[in-house]
Enzyme design. Sequence first.
Site, short mmCIF file in Angstrom:
data_model
loop_
_atom_site.label_atom_id
_atom_site.label_comp_id
_atom_site.label_asym_id
_atom_site.label_seq_id
_atom_site.Cartn_x
_atom_site.Cartn_y
_atom_site.Cartn_z
N SER A 99 0.95 -1.38 0.15
CA SER A 99 0.07 0.08 -0.05
C SER A 99 0.84 1.31 0.07
CB SER A 99 -0.93 0.08 1.40
OG SER A 99 -1.50 1.16 1.44
N TYR A 151 -2.35 -0.53 10.26
CA TYR A 151 -2.44 -0.98 8.93
C TYR A 151 -1.05 -0.48 8.04
CZ TYR A 151 -3.96 -1.11 3.89
OH TYR A 151 -4.29 -1.50 2.57
#
Length: 252
Positions: free
Chosen positions: A159, A172
């Site tokens: 990501s 995350y």
Amino acid sequence: MSFPSAPADYRPSPTLLQGKTILVTGAGDGIGRSAALAYAAHGATVVLLGRTESKLEAVYDEIEAAGGPRPGLVVLDLATASEDNAIHLASGLAQEFPHLDGLLHNASILGERRPVESAGYAAWQEVMQVNVNAQFLLTRYLLPLLQAAPAASIIFTSSGVGRNGRAYWGAYAVSKFATEGFMQVLADELENTSRVRVNSLNPGPTNTAMRRTAYPGERPTDNPAPEDIMATYLFLMGDDSAGITGRAFNAR
Ligand SMILES: NC(=O)c1ccc[n+]([C@@H]2O[C@H](COP(=O)([O-])OP(=O)(O)OC[C@H]3O[C@@H](n4cnc5c(N)ncnc54)[C@H](OP(=O)(O)O)[C@@H]3O)[C@@H](O)[C@H]2O)c1
């Protein structure tokens, strides 16, 4: 810093993945679902792994209806997956398939997005379990099957916040940095001794349930649909990326 994608003019052969067996985690929805369908459409037998059986069955039916090779289906909640589960999965697959040609680590959860000073430990641990620890367990126990293939590819899903940290993205973001680190460690270990290549792939903003949760103010259709970002997923999974390992890619 810029990250490579599949060549702009990349057109995968319709038989790119013929004869290959590929396991996709989080195959029931979002990007994992599209990757499973794309891999099957290019000839692969796809092992669909996820936590919601009905979603996996729907993908299974879609692949069969399109005339793709009959998939495998594994219901496993990565939030509670144990070492025994991973061992059992590997031995079950070894009975069905002589080797595994690909592993797409795709399943992840977003967790809480809030300042570290008010973050919950249980929520932090769950993100680390699904996004990092489960990847270790699957990789650790599926590696012998991957090493038995003539050439195999492991793709870790990254990501943007796993490459540049950002406030409030908490566990995350940290889990995605760990994912990049795991990719580098494994690629380095396997580089000279194995035909298994290992890379990371950041899909970028994509219209899925996760993205809609993370950015509720966005117009969902401003981002591409998962099926529109599959070129680099195919490039990295098929033999067109032979010899490429230890690299961080962007889907676009
Ligand atoms: N979408 C984006 O804009 C974007 C951007 C950057 C990175 N990514 C990354 O891309 C990957 C796919 O994301 P997505 O947007 O497609 O997310 P998504 O729509 O939320 O799909 C995630 C998939 O993972 C599965 N999953 C979640 N928790 C699981 C668990 N405990 N056990 C087994 N499976 C589990 C989900 O299963 P259920 O459907 O059954 O819940 C679902 O199939 C993730 O690694 C994400 O971090 C996405």
